[in-house]
Design a protein around this motif. Structure first.
Motif, short mmCIF file in Angstrom:
data_model
loop_
_atom_site.label_atom_id
_atom_site.label_comp_id
_atom_site.label_asym_id
_atom_site.label_seq_id
_atom_site.Cartn_x
_atom_site.Cartn_y
_atom_site.Cartn_z
N LEU A 150 0.71 -1.30 -0.05
CA LEU A 150 0.07 0.07 0.15
C LEU A 150 1.01 1.26 -0.18
N ALA A 151 2.25 1.15 0.18
CA ALA A 151 3.12 2.24 0.16
C ALA A 151 2.94 3.04 1.22
N LEU A 152 2.42 2.48 2.56
CA LEU A 152 2.22 3.13 3.81
C LEU A 152 2.97 2.94 4.81
N GLY A 153 4.40 2.73 4.60
CA GLY A 153 5.47 2.71 5.51
C GLY A 153 5.37 1.30 6.10
N ASP A 154 5.85 1.04 7.38
CA ASP A 154 5.86 -0.04 7.96
C ASP A 154 5.09 -0.21 9.50
N ILE A 155 5.19 -1.19 10.06
CA ILE A 155 4.32 -1.27 11.32
C ILE A 155 4.74 -0.40 12.38
N GLY A 156 6.09 -0.24 12.36
CA GLY A 156 6.32 0.77 13.50
C GLY A 156 5.85 1.94 13.53
N ARG A 157 5.37 2.61 12.01
CA ARG A 157 4.84 3.76 11.87
C ARG A 157 3.43 3.78 12.46
N HIS A 158 2.80 2.56 12.39
CA HIS A 158 1.16 2.54 12.87
C HIS A 158 1.10 2.18 13.99
#
Length: 160
Positions: free
Chosen positions: A54-62
């Motif tokens: 999804l080009a939404l970064g990684d799990i640490g960002r969320h």
């Protein structure tokens, strides 16, 4: 039809405990995992694969490890969140392929239960989820029994 592919990777060190969480399944083991959440490397890798597609970064960002809301959190919640992000963006998960990298615990006896948990959280058929284990032939940190790792890939398709 539009497609996107994502890949994910996660690792955690072994620590005190009597089980590890793998693919949403409590697996008995002589050690636990050092982690902010439940340390489920399989689900963390699956989340990173979805987020990457999804080009939404990684799990640490969320779900940042500095946020106390996620302390000891059930990683299945993370997977359901990533699925919702995909759904909201007009994508759906077609399939997931995950590999656990560890000498122990053995994955095969628990792989079907992991597949079922992941499929349920992603809302896909269990036949579209693969979970398998491999070793590093006693090489590296996983081979020395210092930790466990997992990698995953997923395919997303544009929802009709």
């Amino acid at each position: 039809m539009s497609f996107r592919i994502g890949q994910g990777f996660d690792v955690h060190a072994f620590g005190d405990g009597d089980h590890v969480m793998l693919g949403g399944v409590r697996v008995p083991h002589s050690q636990g995992l050092v982690a902010h959440s439940d340390g489920d490397v399989v689900l963390h890798a699956v989340c990173d694969a979805i987020l990457g597609a999804l080009a939404l970064g990684d799990i640490g960002r969320h779900f940042p490890p500095t946020d106390t809301r996620w302390r000891d959190a059930d990683s299945r919640m993370f997977v359901r969140h990533c699925r919702a992000l995909a759904d909201d963006a007009g994508w759906h998960v077609v399939n997931v392929d995950a590999t656990v990298i560890a000498e122990r615990p053995k994955v095969a006896p628990h792989a079907q239960a992991m597949r079922e948990a992941i499929a349920a959280d992603l809302g896909i058929d269990v036949s579209a989820v693969s979970v398998k284990g491999t070793t590093t032939e006693t090489l590296g940190f996983t081979g020395r029994g210092q930790g466990i790792a997992a990698m995953a890939v997923c395919l997303l398709a544009r929802s009709a």
